[in-house]
Design a protein around this motif. Structure first.
Motif, PDB file in Angstrom:
ATOM      1  N   GLY A  51       0.821  -1.214   0.000  1.00  0.00           N
ATOM      2  CA  GLY A  51       0.000   0.000   0.000  1.00  0.00           C
ATOM      3  C   GLY A  51       0.850   1.257   0.000  1.00  0.00           C
ATOM      4  O   GLY A  51       0.523   2.239  -0.667  1.00  0.00           O
ATOM      5  N   LEU A  54       2.223   1.792  -3.481  1.00  0.00           N
ATOM      6  CA  LEU A  54       1.158   2.304  -4.363  1.00  0.00           C
ATOM      7  C   LEU A  54       0.827   3.761  -4.049  1.00  0.00           C
ATOM      8  O   LEU A  54       0.556   4.549  -4.961  1.00  0.00           O
ATOM      9  CB  LEU A  54      -0.083   1.431  -4.254  1.00  0.00           C
ATOM     10  CG  LEU A  54       0.049   0.043  -4.875  1.00  0.00           C
ATOM     11  CD1 LEU A  54      -1.153  -0.818  -4.532  1.00  0.00           C
ATOM     12  CD2 LEU A  54       0.240   0.140  -6.372  1.00  0.00           C
ATOM     13  N   ALA A  58       1.067   6.763  -6.653  1.00  0.00           N
ATOM     14  CA  ALA A  58      -0.111   7.607  -6.891  1.00  0.00           C
ATOM     15  C   ALA A  58       0.196   9.071  -6.605  1.00  0.00           C
ATOM     16  O   ALA A  58      -0.210   9.956  -7.363  1.00  0.00           O
ATOM     17  CB  ALA A  58      -1.276   7.129  -6.022  1.00  0.00           C
ATOM     18  N   VAL A  87      -7.380   5.366  -6.551  1.00  0.00           N
ATOM     19  CA  VAL A  87      -7.035   4.163  -7.312  1.00  0.00           C
ATOM     20  C   VAL A  87      -6.051   3.315  -6.502  1.00  0.00           C
ATOM     21  O   VAL A  87      -6.200   2.094  -6.403  1.00  0.00           O
ATOM     22  CB  VAL A  87      -6.465   4.522  -8.697  1.00  0.00           C
ATOM     23  CG1 VAL A  87      -5.890   3.295  -9.384  1.00  0.00           C
ATOM     24  CG2 VAL A  87      -7.549   5.167  -9.561  1.00  0.00           C
ATOM     25  N   ALA A  88      -5.056   3.958  -5.893  1.00  0.00           N
ATOM     26  CA  ALA A  88      -4.080   3.233  -5.064  1.00  0.00           C
ATOM     27  C   ALA A  88      -4.777   2.541  -3.896  1.00  0.00           C
ATOM     28  O   ALA A  88      -4.467   1.394  -3.569  1.00  0.00           O
ATOM     29  CB  ALA A  88      -3.004   4.175  -4.554  1.00  0.00           C
ATOM     30  N   ALA A  90      -7.940   1.516  -3.766  1.00  0.00           N
ATOM     31  CA  ALA A  90      -8.733   0.407  -4.285  1.00  0.00           C
ATOM     32  C   ALA A  90      -7.847  -0.783  -4.652  1.00  0.00           C
ATOM     33  O   ALA A  90      -8.184  -1.932  -4.336  1.00  0.00           O
ATOM     34  CB  ALA A  90      -9.529   0.870  -5.514  1.00  0.00           C
ATOM     35  N   VAL A  91      -6.716  -0.526  -5.276  1.00  0.00           N
ATOM     36  CA  VAL A  91      -5.804  -1.613  -5.646  1.00  0.00           C
ATOM     37  C   VAL A  91      -5.239  -2.276  -4.395  1.00  0.00           C
ATOM     38  O   VAL A  91      -5.111  -3.503  -4.333  1.00  0.00           O
ATOM     39  CB  VAL A  91      -4.685  -1.097  -6.574  1.00  0.00           C
ATOM     40  CG1 VAL A  91      -3.605  -2.149  -6.779  1.00  0.00           C
ATOM     41  CG2 VAL A  91      -5.265  -0.664  -7.913  1.00  0.00           C
ATOM     42  N   THR A  92      -4.919  -1.487  -3.379  1.00  0.00           N
ATOM     43  CA  THR A  92      -4.408  -2.046  -2.123  1.00  0.00           C
ATOM     44  C   THR A  92      -5.445  -2.952  -1.469  1.00  0.00           C
ATOM     45  O   THR A  92      -5.118  -4.037  -0.988  1.00  0.00           O
ATOM     46  CB  THR A  92      -3.995  -0.925  -1.149  1.00  0.00           C
ATOM     47  OG1 THR A  92      -3.011  -0.105  -1.773  1.00  0.00           O
ATOM     48  CG2 THR A  92      -3.418  -1.497   0.130  1.00  0.00           C
ATOM     49  N   LEU A  94      -7.854  -4.589  -2.986  1.00  0.00           N
ATOM     50  CA  LEU A  94      -7.948  -5.783  -3.812  1.00  0.00           C
ATOM     51  C   LEU A  94      -6.768  -6.721  -3.535  1.00  0.00           C
ATOM     52  O   LEU A  94      -6.954  -7.929  -3.351  1.00  0.00           O
ATOM     53  CB  LEU A  94      -7.985  -5.406  -5.295  1.00  0.00           C
ATOM     54  CG  LEU A  94      -7.959  -6.584  -6.268  1.00  0.00           C
ATOM     55  CD1 LEU A  94      -9.205  -7.443  -6.099  1.00  0.00           C
ATOM     56  CD2 LEU A  94      -7.817  -6.093  -7.690  1.00  0.00           C
ATOM     57  N   LEU A  95      -5.558  -6.185  -3.474  1.00  0.00           N
ATOM     58  CA  LEU A  95      -4.385  -7.006  -3.198  1.00  0.00           C
ATOM     59  C   LEU A  95      -4.435  -7.610  -1.802  1.00  0.00           C
ATOM     60  O   LEU A  95      -4.032  -8.749  -1.600  1.00  0.00           O
ATOM     61  CB  LEU A  95      -3.106  -6.193  -3.395  1.00  0.00           C
ATOM     62  CG  LEU A  95      -2.782  -5.833  -4.838  1.00  0.00           C
ATOM     63  CD1 LEU A  95      -1.581  -4.902  -4.893  1.00  0.00           C
ATOM     64  CD2 LEU A  95      -2.551  -7.068  -5.679  1.00  0.00           C
ATOM     65  N   ASP A  96      -4.949  -6.842  -0.840  1.00  0.00           N
ATOM     66  CA  ASP A  96      -5.114  -7.360   0.517  1.00  0.00           C
ATOM     67  C   ASP A  96      -5.999  -8.593   0.496  1.00  0.00           C
ATOM     68  O   ASP A  96      -5.680  -9.619   1.097  1.00  0.00           O
ATOM     69  CB  ASP A  96      -5.724  -6.275   1.412  1.00  0.00           C
ATOM     70  CG  ASP A  96      -6.035  -6.791   2.798  1.00  0.00           C
ATOM     71  OD1 ASP A  96      -5.102  -7.237   3.498  1.00  0.00           O
ATOM     72  OD2 ASP A  96      -7.224  -6.765   3.182  1.00  0.00           O
TER      73      ASP A  96
END
Length: 107
Positions: A51, A54, A58, A87-88, A90-92, A94-96
């Motif tokens: 995170g 990211l 970002a 966006v960062a 949301a991606v974090t 999802l990766l979590d």
């Protein structure tokens, strides 16, 4: 540019550095918090490092966009700064979830 639209980017960039360096132990106040991280210290450090990276990317993207287009007027200057941060996040998240589903890391 209106005001200081890059300010959120700078704050997030500075806040992300200790996360990437692994300097923030599990706590209820600072870092990436999900139910999945409770009881798994290695997951805490891993997802906070991801995170943090990211967030740095970002923040740099937002600052670069503001620098490349200094003539942007409100609300577009804020959007260029804030959208990459969301966006960062949301991606974090999802990766979590994906890391949690994959199970504990081997070593």
């Amino acid at each position: 540019m209106s005001g200081h639209p890059g300010f959120p980017d700078v704050i997030c960039l500075l806040a992300a550095l200790p996360l990437v360096a692994g300097l923030v132990p599990p706590n209820p106040h600072y870092g990436m918090h999900t139910r999945r991280r409770h009881g798994d210290e290695s997951h805490w450090y891993r997802i906070n490092r991801i995170g943090g990276i990211l967030l740095i990317l970002a923040s740099a993207t937002g600052l670069a966009g503001l620098h490349a287009y200094p003539e942007l007027a409100f609300p577009w200057d804020i959007a260029v700064s804030i959208v990459p941060l969301f966006v960062a996040l949301a991606v974090t998240l999802l990766l979590d979830y994906l890391i949690w589903r994959a199970g504990p890391a081997d070593g």
